[in-house]
Write an enzyme that holds these catalytic residues in place. Structure first.
Site, PDB file in Angstrom:
ATOM      1  N   LEU A 120       4.944  -3.454   8.759  1.00 32.17           N
ATOM      2  CA  LEU A 120       4.198  -4.709   8.829  1.00 32.17           C
ATOM      3  C   LEU A 120       3.907  -5.211   7.420  1.00 32.17           C
ATOM      4  O   LEU A 120       3.697  -4.419   6.489  1.00 32.17           O
ATOM      5  CB  LEU A 120       2.897  -4.507   9.620  1.00 32.17           C
ATOM      6  CG  LEU A 120       3.050  -4.015  11.061  1.00 32.17           C
ATOM      7  CD1 LEU A 120       1.713  -4.087  11.777  1.00 32.17           C
ATOM      8  CD2 LEU A 120       4.101  -4.786  11.819  1.00 32.17           C
ATOM      9  N   GLY A 132       5.691   0.210  10.688  1.00 28.67           N
ATOM     10  CA  GLY A 132       6.274  -0.776  11.602  1.00 28.67           C
ATOM     11  C   GLY A 132       7.791  -0.712  11.666  1.00 28.67           C
ATOM     12  O   GLY A 132       8.392  -1.004  12.703  1.00 28.67           O
ATOM     13  N   ASN A 171       3.182   6.289   9.187  1.00 29.63           N
ATOM     14  CA  ASN A 171       2.319   6.780   8.094  1.00 29.63           C
ATOM     15  C   ASN A 171       1.013   6.007   7.959  1.00 29.63           C
ATOM     16  O   ASN A 171       0.369   6.065   6.905  1.00 29.63           O
ATOM     17  CB  ASN A 171       3.090   6.705   6.773  1.00 29.63           C
ATOM     18  CG  ASN A 171       3.436   5.264   6.409  1.00 29.63           C
ATOM     19  OD1 ASN A 171       3.902   4.507   7.253  1.00 29.63           O
ATOM     20  ND2 ASN A 171       3.197   4.858   5.166  1.00 29.63           N
TER      21      ASN A 171
HETATM   22  C1  LIG Z   1      -7.974   2.362  16.732  1.00 28.86           C
HETATM   23  C2  LIG Z   1      -7.909   0.969  16.206  1.00 28.86           C
HETATM   24  C3  LIG Z   1      -6.493   0.537  15.888  1.00 28.86           C
HETATM   25  C4  LIG Z   1      -6.439  -0.932  15.770  1.00 28.86           C
HETATM   26  C5  LIG Z   1      -5.150  -1.352  15.158  1.00 28.86           C
HETATM   27  C6  LIG Z   1      -5.264  -1.476  13.677  1.00 28.86           C
HETATM   28  C7  LIG Z   1      -4.309  -1.221  12.914  1.00 28.86           C
HETATM   29  C8  LIG Z   1      -3.659  -1.795  11.781  1.00 28.86           C
HETATM   30  C9  LIG Z   1      -2.168  -1.894  12.014  1.00 28.86           C
HETATM   31  C10 LIG Z   1      -1.552  -0.536  12.241  1.00 28.86           C
HETATM   32  C11 LIG Z   1      -0.060  -0.598  12.283  1.00 28.86           C
HETATM   33  C12 LIG Z   1       0.481  -0.816  10.885  1.00 28.86           C
HETATM   34  C13 LIG Z   1       1.821  -0.703  10.654  1.00 28.86           C
HETATM   35  C14 LIG Z   1       2.420  -0.947   9.319  1.00 28.86           C
HETATM   36  O1  LIG Z   1       3.608  -1.095   9.235  1.00 28.86           O
HETATM   37  S1  LIG Z   1       1.404  -1.045   7.898  1.00 28.86           S
HETATM   38  C15 LIG Z   1       2.616  -1.086   6.562  1.00 28.86           C
HETATM   39  C16 LIG Z   1       2.955   0.330   6.134  1.00 28.86           C
HETATM   40  N1  LIG Z   1       4.078   0.331   5.204  1.00 28.86           N
HETATM   41  C17 LIG Z   1       4.168   1.226   4.214  1.00 28.86           C
HETATM   42  O2  LIG Z   1       3.316   2.082   4.007  1.00 28.86           O
HETATM   43  C18 LIG Z   1       5.372   1.109   3.322  1.00 28.86           C
HETATM   44  C19 LIG Z   1       4.954   0.569   1.962  1.00 28.86           C
HETATM   45  N2  LIG Z   1       6.116   0.378   1.096  1.00 28.86           N
HETATM   46  C20 LIG Z   1       6.773   1.427   0.534  1.00 28.86           C
HETATM   47  O3  LIG Z   1       6.505   2.593   0.738  1.00 28.86           O
HETATM   48  C21 LIG Z   1       7.915   1.052  -0.371  1.00 28.86           C
HETATM   49  O4  LIG Z   1       7.808  -0.336  -0.681  1.00 28.86           O
HETATM   50  C22 LIG Z   1       9.316   1.309   0.241  1.00 28.86           C
HETATM   51  C23 LIG Z   1       9.435   0.676   1.592  1.00 28.86           C
HETATM   52  C24 LIG Z   1       9.579   2.815   0.302  1.00 28.86           C
HETATM   53  C25 LIG Z   1      10.364   0.667  -0.703  1.00 28.86           C
HETATM   54  O5  LIG Z   1      10.141   1.148  -2.015  1.00 28.86           O
HETATM   55  P1  LIG Z   1      10.786   0.364  -3.256  1.00 28.86           P
HETATM   56  O6  LIG Z   1      12.215   0.040  -2.959  1.00 28.86           O
HETATM   57  O7  LIG Z   1      10.435   1.154  -4.488  1.00 28.86           O
HETATM   58  O8  LIG Z   1      10.033  -1.043  -3.298  1.00 28.86           O
HETATM   59  P2  LIG Z   1       8.542  -1.296  -3.842  1.00 28.86           P
HETATM   60  O9  LIG Z   1       7.606  -0.277  -3.323  1.00 28.86           O
HETATM   61  O10 LIG Z   1       8.605  -1.537  -5.306  1.00 28.86           O
HETATM   62  O11 LIG Z   1       8.179  -2.684  -3.095  1.00 28.86           O
HETATM   63  C26 LIG Z   1       8.836  -3.884  -3.468  1.00 28.86           C
HETATM   64  C27 LIG Z   1       7.834  -4.992  -3.274  1.00 28.86           C
HETATM   65  O12 LIG Z   1       7.502  -5.078  -1.856  1.00 28.86           O
HETATM   66  C28 LIG Z   1       6.094  -4.927  -1.686  1.00 28.86           C
HETATM   67  N3  LIG Z   1       5.877  -4.219  -0.416  1.00 28.86           N
HETATM   68  C29 LIG Z   1       6.319  -3.001  -0.081  1.00 28.86           C
HETATM   69  N4  LIG Z   1       5.955  -2.684   1.190  1.00 28.86           N
HETATM   70  C30 LIG Z   1       5.275  -3.765   1.676  1.00 28.86           C
HETATM   71  C31 LIG Z   1       4.638  -4.058   2.927  1.00 28.86           C
HETATM   72  N5  LIG Z   1       4.652  -3.211   3.971  1.00 28.86           N
HETATM   73  N6  LIG Z   1       4.021  -5.267   3.033  1.00 28.86           N
HETATM   74  C32 LIG Z   1       4.005  -6.170   1.998  1.00 28.86           C
HETATM   75  N7  LIG Z   1       4.598  -5.941   0.774  1.00 28.86           N
HETATM   76  C33 LIG Z   1       5.207  -4.748   0.638  1.00 28.86           C
HETATM   77  C34 LIG Z   1       5.618  -4.146  -2.891  1.00 28.86           C
HETATM   78  O13 LIG Z   1       4.236  -4.353  -3.108  1.00 28.86           O
HETATM   79  C35 LIG Z   1       6.496  -4.746  -3.975  1.00 28.86           C
HETATM   80  O14 LIG Z   1       5.948  -6.009  -4.288  1.00 28.86           O
HETATM   81  P3  LIG Z   1       6.143  -6.660  -5.765  1.00 28.86           P
HETATM   82  O15 LIG Z   1       7.617  -6.785  -5.936  1.00 28.86           O
HETATM   83  O16 LIG Z   1       5.400  -7.960  -5.707  1.00 28.86           O
HETATM   84  O17 LIG Z   1       5.537  -5.658  -6.714  1.00 28.86           O
END
Ligand SMILES: CCCCC/C=C/CCCC/C=C/C(=O)SCCNC(=O)CCNC(=O)[C@H](O)C(C)(C)COP(=O)(O)OP(=O)(O)OC[C@H]1O[C@@H](n2cnc3c(N)ncnc32)[C@H](O)[C@@H]1OP(=O)(O)O
Length: 279
Positions: free
Chosen positions: A85, A130, A154
């Protein structure tokens, strides 16, 4: 989002006339009845509201076109299947936006989880949260054998919680005890670990992910559609109905949870950490 047709790929004739939207490329092959859908939302295919909306439109178009019986989901961005997400959709916004966003997340899961299509995830990159959920909605998951391509729900590592229908989807895939541990610890599995726990069905060399998906697709499409679809529905409808029966409550629950100051702070800090990582 508008569905745009692009020129047929070279030497392929009409059956490979690509179409799609800005963030979702669709490469249909009418001859085989298989379409490849590629997320194209650089840099990491974060599931923004636009990407979710475009994905649902493209999926619906394929489901309504009886030519297609199977879809392979994969990424057009190198090294990442989907970063999950889009965190910017969940922090610093207002309750109305959170509600709209969460409704789209629910919609994507509902459409995918009960889709009549054969869905195969060709996971050619990192697949957290997500992104992992999308792969779990598929009938089969193939992961590239690259130690950088971690997969798992995670959410707890970010200080948030995977909602019950994320949990249910994982339990339906790897069982209750494995899910209990994976969700609480926010485990991100290496390919070999993901295979061992049953999170993915195959781990293959990176350059064989798509070809493997195509051959697995042929096996699934050899089954008469109606029988396979009724069986899939039998397996998944109870899980889907749990969300359908309480969709609005789930949205309200998400909005109040994500709006908490403590949660907003966790998400902001996590986003900052992601940005520092590069620095
Ligand atoms: C009981 C009550 C429950 C109620 C429900 C409540 C719940 C809340 C929702 C629960 C469900 C949530 C689901 C999700 O999906 S939350 C998102 C979780 N995602 C992550 O943890 C992944 C984060 N990203 C990474 O680990 C890495 O980016 C990578 C995917 C491994 C890729 O690595 P790499 O190639 O080194 O790229 P960068 O890390 O440098 O990222 C590039 C740019 O993209 C931005 N980024 C990365 N991930 C996200 C994201 N998920 N959303 C928005 N932006 C993201 C990152 O900041 C970099 O940005 P920049 O270029 O401006 O610096």
């Amino acid at each position: 989002a508008t569905i745009r047709r692009t020129e047929p790929t070279a030497g392929s004739g009409d059956s490979a006339r690509r179409f799609g939207t800005q963030r979702v490329l669709v490469e249909p092959d009418a001859a085989s009845g298989v379409a490849v859908m590629k997320f194209k939302n650089p840099p990491v295919n974060s599931l923004s509201l636009e990407l979710l909306t475009e994905f649902i439109i493209s999926l619906e178009k394929l489901e309504n076109d009886k030519t297609f019986r199977g879809v392979i989901l994969t990424s057009d961005c190198p090294r990442v299947f989907s970063a999950g997400l889009d965190l910017t959709e969940m922090c610093g916004k207002n309750p109305a936006h959170y509600a709209e966003y969460w409704k789209a997340v629910q919609e994507l899961w509902l459409r995918l989880y009960l889709s009549n299509l054969v869905l195969i995830a060709a996971i050619n990159g990192a697949c957290p949260a997500g992104g992992c959920l999308i792969s779990l909605t598929c009938d089969y998951r193939i992961l590239a054998d690259n130690p950088k391509y971690l997969i798992g729900l995670n959410e707890t590592l970010l200080g948030i919680v995977a909602p019950f229908w994320f949990k249910d989807t994982l339990v339906n895939t790897i069982g209750h005890r494995a899910s209990e541990q994976a969700l609480q610890l926010g485990l991100l599995f290496l390919p070999a670990e993901a295979l061992q726990v049953g999170l993915v069905d195959q781990v293959v060399p990176e350059d064989q992910v798509l070809s493997t998906a195509l051959s697995v697709m042929a096996r699934w499409m050899a089954i008469p559609d109606h029988a396979r679809q009724l069986t899939k529905n039998m397996m998944r409808k109870t899980t889907v109905d749990r969300l359908v029966k309480q969709r609005d409550a789930d949205i309200q629950n998400f909005v109040s949870f994500i709006s908490r100051d403590s949660i907003q702070k966790s998400l902001q800090m996590y986003l900052e950490k992601l940005k520092q990582k590069k620095g």
